[in-house]
Design an enzyme around this catalytic site. Sequence first.
Site, PDB file in Angstrom:
ATOM      1  N   ASP A  19      29.932  35.282  46.564  1.00 42.85           N
ATOM      2  CA  ASP A  19      28.878  34.300  46.809  1.00 42.85           C
ATOM      3  C   ASP A  19      29.180  33.500  48.083  1.00 42.85           C
ATOM      4  OD1 ASP A  19      27.445  34.694  44.178  1.00 42.85           O
ATOM      5  OD2 ASP A  19      29.447  34.163  43.492  1.00 42.85           O
ATOM      6  N   GLU A 261      29.694  42.729  46.913  1.00 44.65           N
ATOM      7  CA  GLU A 261      28.613  42.768  47.900  1.00 44.65           C
ATOM      8  C   GLU A 261      29.122  42.670  49.339  1.00 44.65           C
ATOM      9  OE1 GLU A 261      24.966  41.095  46.923  1.00 44.65           O
ATOM     10  OE2 GLU A 261      24.393  40.589  48.958  1.00 44.65           O
TER      11      GLU A 261
HETATM   12  O1  TRH Z   1      34.757  38.945  45.296  1.00 44.94           O
HETATM   13  P1  TRH Z   1      33.668  39.873  44.949  1.00 44.94           P
HETATM   14  O2  TRH Z   1      33.863  40.641  43.729  1.00 44.94           O
HETATM   15  O3  TRH Z   1      32.308  39.081  44.853  1.00 44.94           O
HETATM   16  C1  TRH Z   1      31.340  39.337  43.868  1.00 44.94           C
HETATM   17  C2  TRH Z   1      30.125  40.033  44.365  1.00 44.94           C
HETATM   18  O4  TRH Z   1      29.560  39.365  45.438  1.00 44.94           O
HETATM   19  C3  TRH Z   1      29.128  40.139  43.262  1.00 44.94           C
HETATM   20  O5  TRH Z   1      27.974  40.766  43.729  1.00 44.94           O
HETATM   21  C4  TRH Z   1      28.819  38.768  42.776  1.00 44.94           C
HETATM   22  O6  TRH Z   1      27.936  38.852  41.717  1.00 44.94           O
HETATM   23  C5  TRH Z   1      30.084  38.131  42.332  1.00 44.94           C
HETATM   24  O7  TRH Z   1      30.990  38.084  43.409  1.00 44.94           O
HETATM   25  C6  TRH Z   1      29.862  36.744  41.840  1.00 44.94           C
HETATM   26  O8  TRH Z   1      33.480  40.922  46.147  1.00 44.94           O
HETATM   27  P2  TRH Z   1      32.843  40.753  47.594  1.00 44.94           P
HETATM   28  O9  TRH Z   1      31.377  40.526  47.494  1.00 44.94           O
HETATM   29  O10 TRH Z   1      33.285  41.898  48.344  1.00 44.94           O
HETATM   30  O11 TRH Z   1      33.484  39.451  48.199  1.00 44.94           O
HETATM   31  C7  TRH Z   1      34.805  39.405  48.645  1.00 44.94           C
HETATM   32  C8  TRH Z   1      34.902  38.527  49.867  1.00 44.94           C
HETATM   33  O12 TRH Z   1      36.264  38.305  50.178  1.00 44.94           O
HETATM   34  C9  TRH Z   1      34.271  39.142  51.109  1.00 44.94           C
HETATM   35  O13 TRH Z   1      33.666  38.126  51.881  1.00 44.94           O
HETATM   36  C10 TRH Z   1      35.465  39.708  51.867  1.00 44.94           C
HETATM   37  C11 TRH Z   1      36.492  38.664  51.551  1.00 44.94           C
HETATM   38  N1  TRH Z   1      37.898  39.057  51.675  1.00 44.94           N
HETATM   39  C12 TRH Z   1      38.672  38.410  52.622  1.00 44.94           C
HETATM   40  O14 TRH Z   1      38.159  37.556  53.383  1.00 44.94           O
HETATM   41  N2  TRH Z   1      39.982  38.727  52.714  1.00 44.94           N
HETATM   42  C13 TRH Z   1      40.565  39.673  51.929  1.00 44.94           C
HETATM   43  O15 TRH Z   1      41.790  39.925  52.062  1.00 44.94           O
HETATM   44  C14 TRH Z   1      39.736  40.340  50.972  1.00 44.94           C
HETATM   45  C15 TRH Z   1      40.335  41.400  50.086  1.00 44.94           C
HETATM   46  C16 TRH Z   1      38.418  40.008  50.858  1.00 44.94           C
END
Ligand code: TRH
Length: 373
Positions: A19, A261
């Site tokens: 989010d 996402e």
């Molecule tokens: O963390 P998530 O599982 O987020 C989820 C999804 O958005 C889902 O649709 C929603 O319903 C739920 O949250 C509430 O996965 P996502 O979307 O990939 O978000 C991870 C974020 O973290 C993304 O902006 C990338 C960031 N990230 C970093 O900045 N550094 C890192 O080392 C990693 C592994 C990720």
Amino acid sequence: MATNKHWDIFCKIVDNFGDIGVCWRLAKQLQNEHQLTIRLFIDDLHVAKHLIPTLDTSLAQQTIQNITIIAWHTDTKFANAAQVVIESFACELPPPYLALMHPDTIWINLEYLSAETWVDDFHAKNSKRGQLTRHFFFPGFTSKTGGLLREHDIVNAKQQHLLKSSTLPAHDHLKVSLFCYPHAPIASLLTAIVNSNQQVSCYVPNSNTLSSVAKFFERESLHPGDQLTYKNLTLHVIPFLSQDDYDKLLSSCDLNFVRGEDSWIRAIWAGKPFIWQPYLQTEQTHIKKLHAFLNLYYSDCPPTSKESIFALHDAWLSQEISSTTWQAYLIHLDKIKQYVAQQSYTHSQQTDLATKLVIFSEKMIKNIEENKV
Ligand code: TRH
């Protein structure tokens, strides 16, 4: 003409980082690329700090990268509503803020990304709430949707990064990044890697993925800096990275396991092969979302490569990855690499989500003004 230069974005962190990951990127793009004045209301600064490391969690209001970040609690006082208000992921705007909005306020609910075909028909529809109009804005892969979140210069920026020395050491191991939900069949993936004839360096950022990895290595826990080798697998535990460094990791790897996402979209822009694990939903919705995406994104992919892509995704979702499935995917990796690089480029030529939001809001404001005449 009314100014639509002031936008408010509301972000409720349900769980994980998606989010705030999406809202923070969107805020930065609207500010940097469209010169808008952005206030970002966040309900959990402690989680947000993972993605915005300079955030001071003790402050009610602060400015970072020209974006005003406001801690949003049940007792937050609002002085005014912006001309354009983004309610991210149906997070429900606070009643005191709703009370400040008027019929001219452009209220946009930013929905989750999906490649399902119904999205085309539902994008940009609205519903009335009293005097107010709530617009439903669906990100998506076709021109009938709200597009994908992407910086304008993403392709150039990626090339610049790749021209510079890679963040990862050069060797002939297959470089794999691993970011997934803890319920993924991590042990079976690692077993398949261990038993294959391809050496793999696997990079795992510090997140809730780590507990299952630790279990595989029969460790109580793992920490950034840990490096473990078992046969063909060398696993590197790395810190949770900044969004920029995570993007670089995705570009530097040969294969990325991503989830949710935002990391999914970033894997698309990295232009490298990836395996996506959708966020678990009831009624098998996540499986429908996965298949809708695979059918759309790989529609022109050679059939045998496509088969191996579907098989590995299905296995990743269904609790078991066999050595045969892993091996079959690796055989097609070069072809998949070419295909996804082309797809990434093609999609980067479409209008991005932030630009579509700006165009949409301008159109709504124009409609309102014309109706007043
Ligand atoms: O963390 P998530 O599982 O987020 C989820 C999804 O958005 C889902 O649709 C929603 O319903 C739920 O949250 C509430 O996965 P996502 O979307 O990939 O978000 C991870 C974020 O973290 C993304 O902006 C990338 C960031 N990230 C970093 O900045 N550094 C890192 O080392 C990693 C592994 C990720």
